[in-house]
Enzyme design. Structure first.
Site, short mmCIF file in Angstrom:
data_model
loop_
_atom_site.label_atom_id
_atom_site.label_comp_id
_atom_site.label_asym_id
_atom_site.label_seq_id
_atom_site.Cartn_x
_atom_site.Cartn_y
_atom_site.Cartn_z
N CYS A 69 0.84 -1.19 0.00
CA CYS A 69 0.00 0.00 0.00
C CYS A 69 0.88 1.25 0.00
CB CYS A 69 -0.90 -0.03 1.24
SG CYS A 69 -1.81 1.49 1.51
N CYS A 71 -0.04 4.31 0.51
CA CYS A 71 -0.69 5.40 1.23
C CYS A 71 -0.37 5.40 2.72
CB CYS A 71 -2.20 5.32 1.02
SG CYS A 71 -2.66 5.37 -0.72
N CYS A 88 -1.51 -5.06 -1.25
CA CYS A 88 -2.83 -4.90 -1.86
C CYS A 88 -3.32 -6.22 -2.47
CB CYS A 88 -2.75 -3.82 -2.93
SG CYS A 88 -4.35 -3.35 -3.61
N CYS A 90 -5.05 -5.25 1.00
CA CYS A 90 -4.61 -5.40 2.38
C CYS A 90 -5.65 -6.15 3.21
CB CYS A 90 -4.34 -4.02 2.99
SG CYS A 90 -5.82 -3.00 3.13
N CYS A 99 -10.62 0.40 2.42
CA CYS A 99 -9.42 0.74 1.65
C CYS A 99 -8.96 2.14 2.03
CB CYS A 99 -9.71 0.65 0.15
SG CYS A 99 -8.27 1.03 -0.88
#
Length: 129
Positions: A69, A71, A88, A90, A99
């Site tokens: 991920c 982010c 991903c 996750c 998400c």
């Protein structure tokens, strides 16, 4: 599932080492489309969000060997890839359809768009700036 999607992996991390960023971006893009369709989720109403997340996943796949991920902040990205919790899709996405990246959004999310597809050309155009 259409026959053309049969070769799409359900785990983008399983294709580590198959080529450069363009190849990884295409693998991630196809995975995301298939996963959204299978889970009844949608991409963000702002396609730029979708494109940036896909680009980050592809970059992590190339650099780390897994679609970590993009982010979140990690002290040790390689260790996180090995643990697989944030790869991903996750664990929160798989278990609760949550998400953090806003890549896969449920029907009730106010940021949900109406698309489950995005072209490679669109991803490249939205991330080229």
């Amino acid at each position: 599932m259409p026959a053309s999607d049969a070769s799409v992996p359900t785990d983008p991390s399983s294709t580590a080492g198959t080529g450069g960023t363009d190849n990884s971006l295409e693998v991630i893009r196809r995975f995301a489309e298939t996963y959204a369709q299978r889970t009844g989720t949608y991409f963000c109403s702002d396609p730029g969000v979708t494109a940036v997340v896909l680009e980050g996943l592809a970059r992590n796949k190339d650099e780390l060997g897994g679609a970590l991920c993009p982010c979140r902040h990690y002290e040790d990205k390689k260790a996180e890839v090995a643990q697989a919790f944030w790869n991903c899709p996750c664990v929160p996405m798989r278990e609760r359809k949550e998400c953090h990246c806003m890549l896969f959004l449920t029907e009730d999310n106010p940021f949900r768009g109406d698309q489950q597809t995005i072209s490679l050309a669109e991803v490249k155009a939205l991330t080229s700036g």
